[in-house]
Scaffold this motif. Structure first.
Motif, mmCIF file in Angstrom:
data_model
loop_
_atom_site.group_PDB
_atom_site.id
_atom_site.type_symbol
_atom_site.label_atom_id
_atom_site.label_comp_id
_atom_site.label_asym_id
_atom_site.label_seq_id
_atom_site.Cartn_x
_atom_site.Cartn_y
_atom_site.Cartn_z
ATOM 1 N N ARG A 1 0.688 -1.098 0.196
ATOM 2 C CA ARG A 1 -0.032 -0.264 0.383
ATOM 3 C C ARG A 1 1.105 1.367 0.182
ATOM 4 N NH1 ARG A 1 -2.998 -3.914 2.893
ATOM 5 N NH2 ARG A 1 -4.553 -4.126 2.324
ATOM 6 N N ASN B 1 -4.755 14.666 2.043
ATOM 7 C CA ASN B 1 -5.268 13.503 2.478
ATOM 8 C C ASN B 1 -6.425 12.958 2.238
ATOM 9 O OD1 ASN B 1 -2.425 12.750 3.144
ATOM 10 N ND2 ASN B 1 -2.957 14.448 5.105
ATOM 11 N N THR B 2 -7.137 11.662 2.723
ATOM 12 C CA THR B 2 -7.911 11.331 2.458
ATOM 13 C C THR B 2 -8.312 9.630 3.385
ATOM 14 O OG1 THR B 2 -8.005 9.658 0.516
ATOM 15 C CG2 THR B 2 -9.291 11.501 0.219
ATOM 16 N N PRO B 3 -9.485 10.077 4.111
ATOM 17 C CA PRO B 3 -9.170 8.498 4.855
ATOM 18 C C PRO B 3 -8.970 6.790 4.174
ATOM 19 C CG PRO B 3 -12.226 9.154 5.150
ATOM 20 C CD PRO B 3 -11.185 9.507 3.587
ATOM 21 N N GLU B 4 -8.783 6.781 2.958
ATOM 22 C CA GLU B 4 -8.171 6.057 2.247
ATOM 23 C C GLU B 4 -6.492 6.533 1.878
ATOM 24 O OE1 GLU B 4 -10.829 7.122 0.841
ATOM 25 O OE2 GLU B 4 -12.031 5.940 1.858
ATOM 26 N N ARG B 5 -6.403 7.317 1.885
ATOM 27 C CA ARG B 5 -5.527 7.821 1.618
ATOM 28 C C ARG B 5 -4.324 9.057 2.204
ATOM 29 N NH1 ARG B 5 -3.623 10.463 -4.150
ATOM 30 N NH2 ARG B 5 -3.296 8.504 -5.124
ATOM 31 N N HIS B 6 -2.942 8.689 2.830
ATOM 32 C CA HIS B 6 -2.342 9.477 3.520
ATOM 33 C C HIS B 6 -0.765 10.162 2.470
ATOM 34 C CE1 HIS B 6 -0.207 11.759 6.857
ATOM 35 N NE2 HIS B 6 0.202 11.046 6.555
ATOM 36 N N GLN C 1 -4.424 -0.417 6.256
ATOM 37 C CA GLN C 1 -5.458 -0.481 4.924
ATOM 38 C C GLN C 1 -5.069 0.545 4.255
ATOM 39 O OE1 GLN C 1 -6.809 -1.069 7.793
ATOM 40 N NE2 GLN C 1 -8.742 -0.002 8.490
ATOM 41 N N THR C 2 -4.669 1.772 4.819
ATOM 42 C CA THR C 2 -4.404 3.125 4.104
ATOM 43 C C THR C 2 -3.455 3.232 3.163
ATOM 44 O OG1 THR C 2 -5.097 4.342 6.120
ATOM 45 C CG2 THR C 2 -3.445 5.479 4.780
ATOM 46 N N GLU C 3 -3.519 4.125 2.376
ATOM 47 C CA GLU C 3 -2.481 3.850 1.517
ATOM 48 C C GLU C 3 -1.588 5.073 1.650
ATOM 49 O OE1 GLU C 3 -4.250 4.805 -2.750
ATOM 50 O OE2 GLU C 3 -2.397 5.700 -3.401
ATOM 51 N N ARG D 1 1.063 7.748 0.341
ATOM 52 C CA ARG D 1 1.779 8.101 -0.878
ATOM 53 C C ARG D 1 2.767 9.444 -0.393
ATOM 54 N NH1 ARG D 1 3.062 10.116 -5.544
ATOM 55 N NH2 ARG D 1 1.375 10.511 -6.873
#
Lengths: 219, 209
Positions: free
Chosen positions: A204, B99-104, B154-156, B158
């Protein structure tokens, strides 16, 4: 150049240690080193890419053993010596022994705000269409120039995807070498962690670099 | 103890040597007419007193409060940031990443110390240090742990390596429980590290309203 400044992915430097309520400078000399470096670009006539090149071409052991502003000062001396603004005997003696180079412009206190506000934008009008589009798969070149480059070793030869386009920008590799601006299309290229670091990498994680067009080929 | 003492003395003598070297250099350059010491004072004052992460915090707080401003910031960061009053050196080409709940998102410069000065000021020592520059791209979760930040597995993540003159600013997520807060109150929650991506904003109950 494949120098020690190109640190992405190296091991053994230990944990990151943040400092609570860190001040902008940690000693009086750091303030002066910072300001001297900014102010000398005008009389010195060098660009930021040349400054970076001077810093990263310090001997590797010296680079690693020096603090940030010690690197700045060593690079500033190097840039000034190369251009004859100061001389080795003046550095050794710590005082002026020769006349100043003629025609050098000095940054005045009244100009500082304007110079900082203007900055040094590197965007340029394109002279050719972009070779790549967002979503294209690209491979970074396996290149090892002994001179300044902004393509880090850890992404060379790897496949990624164009994520952003930034228009044309002054090409750092040429600019640092004194070849002029040679503007090129600039892209953000995203790589999967596993592409860069292998199967053991966190699935991820992804990493991007900004890459000039000549760093890339279609994949 | 003796090791520590020795290290301390060593640092001290190194510092003095560097201090003398910089002092001599400034006097040579001043006498030759290349620098005006008053201009140096203005440069230092600018980055010590005027430009710092409170600038970026105001930009983030406005984006949290105003969806139109946020859309503008994501589309044309330079224009949106300039409208709040910040522009110039080391921020000539800004890109904001959200940033979102899915992606940092996390920002680094592995090759040197590229950092968005107009909105964050000068970079902290750790940002310029070998540990951060080496590990941010290969072990960002480990780096976050160094900062006391644990994201869900599970957080992506980046990571943006700043290898050109493009400068990245992270737009962190607005903390829960801040409905109806003013921009000024929201700005108090925005930390420097949350705009680099090595931290999160303060929680709503961490500041006195």
């Amino acid at each position: 150049m494949n120098g020690v400044h190109d640190m992405g992915g190296m091991h053994g430097f230990g944990p990151v240690v943040p400092e609570q309520d860190e001040p902008p400078f940690h000693a009086a000399w750091e303030r002066r080193a910072f300001a001297l470096t900014l102010a000398m670009a005008m009389p010195g006539g060098w660009n930021l890419d040349m400054s970076r090149s001077a810093r990263e071409s310090l001997p590797p052991a010296e680079y690693l053993a020096s603090s940030y502003y010690e690197i700045w000062i060593a690079a500033l001396e190097k840039l000034m010596l190369e251009r004859g603004l100061i001389t080795p005997d003046e550095v050794a003696a710590g005082r002026v022994l020769h006349p100043a180079k003629k025609g050098a412009r000095t940054l005045s206190p009244d100009d500082v705000a304007n110079v900082l506000y203007r900055g040094a934008p590197t965007g340029r009008e394109p002279s050719a269409p972009a070779r790549f589009r967002i979503g294209d798969r690209v491979r970074t070149r396996n290149m090892h120039p002994a001179t300044h480059t902004r393509l880090p070793r850890y992404v060379r030869g790897h496949v990624g995807e164009i994520e952003l386009t930034h228009g044309c920008h002054v090409f750092a590799d040429a600019h640092a070498a004194g070849r002029g601006e040679e503007p090129q299309w600039l892209y953000t290229v995203r790589f999967e962690g596993r592409e860069l670091w292998g199967a053991g990498s966190d699935p991820r994680v992804s990493v991007s670099v900004d890459a000039w067009e000549s760093y890339l080929e279609p994949a | 103890m003796s090791d520590h003492q020795h290290e301390h003395d060593y640092d001290h003598s190194e510092l003095s040597e560097t201090e003398l070297r910089v002092r001599a250099l400034e006097s040579i350059l001043t006498e030759k007419g290349y620098v005006d010491p008053a201009a140096l004072d203005v440069l230092i004052e600018t980055y010590e007193k005027k430009v710092g992460p409170r600038n970026g915090a105001r930009v983030v707080a406005r984006a949290w409060s105003n969806p139109q401003f946020k859309a503008w910031l994501m589309r044309d960061a330079n224009a949106a940031i300039a409208s709040v009053g910040y522009a110039g050196r080391q921020g000539e080409h800004m890109t904001v990443v959200e940033n979102t709940p899915e992606r940092h998102n996390m920002v680094v410069c592995t090759l040197c110390s590229c950092y968005p000065w107009p909105v964050l000021g000068l970079p902290p020592v750790w940002y310029k240090s070998a540990p951060y520059r080496s590990r941010a791209v290969v072990d960002p979760r480990g780096v976050l742990r160094d900062f006391g930040v644990a994201l869900p597995a599970q957080t992506e993540i980046r990571v943006w390596d700043s290898t050109s003159e493009v400068r990245y600013l992270v737009l962190p997520m607005r903390p829960a429980g801040t409905e109806g807060w003013s921009e000024e109150q929201l700005a108090e929650l925005v930390t420097r590290d949350s705009m680099i991506g090595t931290g999160l904003p303060k929680k709503s109950d961490e500041i006195a309203r």
